[in-house]
Design a protein around this motif. Structure first.
Motif, PDB file in Angstrom:
ATOM      1  N   ILE A 160       0.831  -1.204   0.000  1.00  9.53           N
ATOM      2  CA  ILE A 160       0.000   0.000   0.000  1.00  9.53           C
ATOM      3  C   ILE A 160       0.867   1.256   0.000  1.00  9.53           C
ATOM      4  O   ILE A 160       0.544   2.256  -0.651  1.00  9.53           O
ATOM      5  N   GLY A 161       2.007   1.215   0.703  1.00  6.60           N
ATOM      6  CA  GLY A 161       2.911   2.357   0.686  1.00  6.60           C
ATOM      7  C   GLY A 161       3.498   2.593  -0.691  1.00  6.60           C
ATOM      8  O   GLY A 161       3.700   3.744  -1.109  1.00  6.60           O
ATOM      9  N   LEU A 162       3.778   1.514  -1.411  1.00  9.16           N
ATOM     10  CA  LEU A 162       4.301   1.650  -2.772  1.00  9.16           C
ATOM     11  C   LEU A 162       3.253   2.249  -3.703  1.00  9.16           C
ATOM     12  O   LEU A 162       3.561   3.131  -4.528  1.00  9.16           O
ATOM     13  N   HIS A 169       0.498  10.316  -3.046  1.00  8.02           N
ATOM     14  CA  HIS A 169      -0.099  10.591  -1.744  1.00  8.02           C
ATOM     15  C   HIS A 169       0.949  10.617  -0.626  1.00  8.02           C
ATOM     16  O   HIS A 169       0.825  11.374   0.333  1.00  8.02           O
ATOM     17  N   GLN A 170       1.980   9.766  -0.752  1.00  3.74           N
ATOM     18  CA  GLN A 170       2.979   9.641   0.315  1.00  3.74           C
ATOM     19  C   GLN A 170       4.294   9.194  -0.321  1.00  3.74           C
ATOM     20  O   GLN A 170       4.533   8.001  -0.510  1.00  3.74           O
TER      21      GLN A 170
END
Length: 502
Positions: A160-162, A169-170
Motif C-alpha cells: 500500500i505504501g508503494l 499521496h505519500q
C-alpha cells in the motif's frame, strides 16, 4: 489489457532480464503463472492473492495469465512476488503500467502486504543501473541497493505504501547507502609464542596471496596462526568490497546493506559436503569457496574432509572460479581464495615424539596423509612444519612484533604488486602466469642454477616450479628487492613439499 513489469533472474552473479507480462481474459476465474517457474514462483499466486486482498482489493473474476519471459529461462526465488503483483495491478488499472516500465522490481510479499527481503538485491540494482532504469525493492534492502551508485531506488515497506508513492499521496525518500562496518581482525600475532618459521610463512602467504599448509601436533597453534591471518591482510578496496558483497547478496547474507572492508574468513567444518564447499543445491547457491572470494578459506583437520570434496577444490584454486553444472543451466561463481589448511602428521597427531607416538608409526602417518591427494598438495605453495610449543616457550613474554608490524610489511608488498600488475587482471604474485611470470618472477643466474638443481633433486612438477617462482617473487618484494635472487629462491624452496607421496 497486457501490463509488463521488468525484473531479473539470477544465474550465478549474473542478473538476467525477465519481463513479467500479465493479461486478463474472459473466462472462468483462474490464476496461472507460466514461463518455467520453480515451486517458490508457482506459490507466489497465493501470496499475491492474499497481499492484494490485504490492501482492500479483489482479483477480477477473469482468467489471469502471468508469463515470465523469456519462457525458456528457469525462474527461481521468491523475489518474483512483487513484480507479479505490480503487473497484475497494472492490468487491473490500479497503477499506471507506463510508470512501472522505468523500474526493475524485486521483492517477496507477505500475506498482509508487507514487502519482505529477498537475496540478490545488489545484483538487481547493478543490472538496473546498466539498463538505465530505477529499482523497486524491499525497504530493508534499500541501503544495499543504494551501493549500486546513481540508480534511483524506491524502497517500500509494504504494497500500500508503494501504491501511495506512485499516486503521489505519500512519497518514499531515497535510502542512504548502508554503513561500512569496522573490520574485525581477530587474534593478534603477538599472542603466538614461538613458531617463528610458521609466522614467517604466514607473512609470505599474506604478502603474495599464496596457499599455505601447516602440519603439526595438536595444540601447536595451527588454528591460532590461521585466525591471525585476516589481521595482517590489507583491507578490501572499493571494487573488491563490491565483488565480495555481490556474492554475499546472492547468498542472502548481506544484512542491512552493511558492507565491510575486512577480507572474508571462512572455516567450514570437515563434515561439509561438496555442495556446501563449492556451491550447488536444488537452488544453486555459492559455496564456502565463493563466500571466501578475495579472502581466506581455512580448512582445519584437512585429511578428515571427504577426499572427493577436497579434490573439487583443485579447479577453483587454479582458475579462481567455480562452475556448477546443472541440466538446465551452468552457473559460475568467483572463487579467488587463499587456501590455508592445517593437519596433524598422523591420526594420533604425535608422529616423531617417542613418548606419545603410536606403535603403528610411520605407517600410520603414511595412511593418514594419503587421504589428501597429491594434485591438491601440489597446488599449495607453502608447506610448513609447526613444532610443539614447550612450557619454556609459554612462560616467555609476548613477542615484540605483533600483527600491526607484519601488516605494514604485507601492505607495502601488496602496493608493489598493485603497481606491477596495474595494467593486467592479476592482483597478487599468486596470480602471475605466462608472460607476467617471465617478466617479473624469473631469478638471476645463480637463482636459476639453484632452482634447476632443486627441481631435479626434489622432483618438482611444472606446477611446483611455477609456484616456487611466485613465492620467490613475494619474498623479494618483502625484502624490497627489485629482482629475484638466489637467497629468495632458496627460501621459497625450503617451503616446498619434497618428493612424491609414498
Amino acid at each position: 489489457m497486457v501490463a509488463s513489469v521488468s525484473t531479473v533472474a539470477y544465474l550465478g552473479l549474473e542478473a538476467r532480464a525477465v519481463e513479467v507480462q500479465c493479461n486478463l481474459v474472459a473466462g472462468l476465474p483462474k490464476f496461472m503463472v507460466v514461463g518455467l517457474p520453480d515451486k517458490a514462483v508457482g506459490e507466489s499466486r497465493e501470496r499475491v492473492r492474499a497481499a492484494i486482498a490485504a490492501i482492500g482489493l479483489a482479483l477480477p473474476p477473469k482468467h489471469i495469465i502471468l508469463n515470465l519471459s523469456p519462457a525458456d529461462l528457469p525462474k527461481e526465488g521468491s523475489h518474483f512476488d512483487l513484480p507479479i503483483a505490480l503487473a497484475l495491478l497494472g492490468a487491473m488499472g490500479v497503477i499506471d503500467a507506463e510508470t512501472l516500465s522505468g523500474y526493475v522490481v524485486v521483492g517477496e510479499l507477505a500475506l498482509d502486504g508487507r514487502i519482505a527481503p529477498s537475496p540478490g538485491v545488489l545484483l538487481a540494482a547493478l543490472h538496473a543501473s546498466e539498463v538505465g532504469k530505477g529499482l523497486i525493492c524491499p525497504a530493508a534492502q534499500g541501503p544495499e541497493a543504494a551501493w549500486a551508485g546513481s540508480v534511483e531506488v524506491i524502497a517500500a515497506t509494504d504494497l500500500i505504501g508503494l501504491l501511495n508513492h506512485f499516486k503521489g499521496h505519500q512519497l518514499l525518500s531515497a535510502p542512504p547507502p548502508g554503513e561500512v562496518d569496522a573490520p574485525d581482525f581477530g587474534p593478534d600475532l603477538a599472542q603466538v609464542k614461538g613458531q617463528e618459521t610458521a609466522k614467517r610463512a604466514l607473512e609470505i602467504a599474506a604478502a603474495g596471496g599464496h596457499n599455505l599448509l601447516m602440519v603439526g601436533p595438536p595444540g601447536a597453534g595451527k588454528s591460532l596462526l590461521a585466525s591471525c591471518l585476516p589481521g595482517i591482510l590489507p583491507p578490501l578496496d572499493a571494487g573488491e568490497a563490491l565483488e565480495v558483497s555481490m556474492v554475499a547478496s546472492v547468498a542472502g547474507t548481506l544484512s542491512g546493506g552493511r558492507l565491510t572492508r575486512a577480507r572474508p574468513f571462512r572455516s567450514p567444518h570437515h563434515s561439509a559436503s561438496m555442495a556446501a564447499l563449492t556451491g550447488g543445491g536444488l537452488r544453486v547457491k555459492p559455496g564456502e569457496v565463493s563466500l571466501a572470494h578475495l579472502g581466506v578459506l581455512f580448512l582445519d583437520e584437512l585429511p578428515e574432509f571427504q577426499r572427493a570434496v577436497l579434490d573439487s577444490l583443485r579447479q577453483p584454486l587454479e582458475s579462481g572460479t567455480v562452475s556448477v553444472a546443472r541440466a538446465n543451466a551452468h552457473v559460475t561463481f568467483p572463487a579467488r581464495v587463499q587456501l590455508v589448511a592445517a593437519m596433524n602428521p598422523c591420526r594420533c597427531g604425535h608422529l616423531g615424539d617417542p613418548a606419545l607416538a603410536c606403535a603403528r608409526a610411520p605407517r600410520c602417518a603414511a595412511d593418514y596423509q594419503a587421504k589428501v591427494s597429491g594434485p591438491l598438495l601440489d597446488r599449495i605453495d607453502l608447506h610448513v612444519e609447526v613444532q610443539p610449543v614447550s612450557a619454556a616457550d609459554l612462560v616467555l613474554p609476548p613477542p615484540a612484533e605483533g600483527s600491526a608490524q607484519v601488516a605494514a610489511r604485507v601492505a607495502a608488498a601488496h602496493a608493489v604488486q598493485a603497481s606491477r600488475y596495474a595494467e593486467v587482471a592479476a592482483r597478487t604474485n599468486a596470480e602471475a602466469e605466462g608472460p607476467l611470470l617471465d617478466a617479473h618472477c624469473l631469478p638471476d643466474e645463480p637463482g636459476r642454477k639453484l632452482l634447476a638443481q632443486a627441481s631435479e633433486v626434489m622432483r618438482l612438477s611444472a606446477r611446483s616450479y611455477t609456484r616456487v617462482l611466485r613465492v620467490a617473487r613475494t619474498i623479494a618484494d618483502l625484502a624490497g628487492a627489485d629482482g629475484v635472487g638466489r637467497v629468495h629462491v632458496a627460501e621459497a624452496l625450503s617451503y616446498r613439499r619434497q618428493g612424491p607421496r609414498s
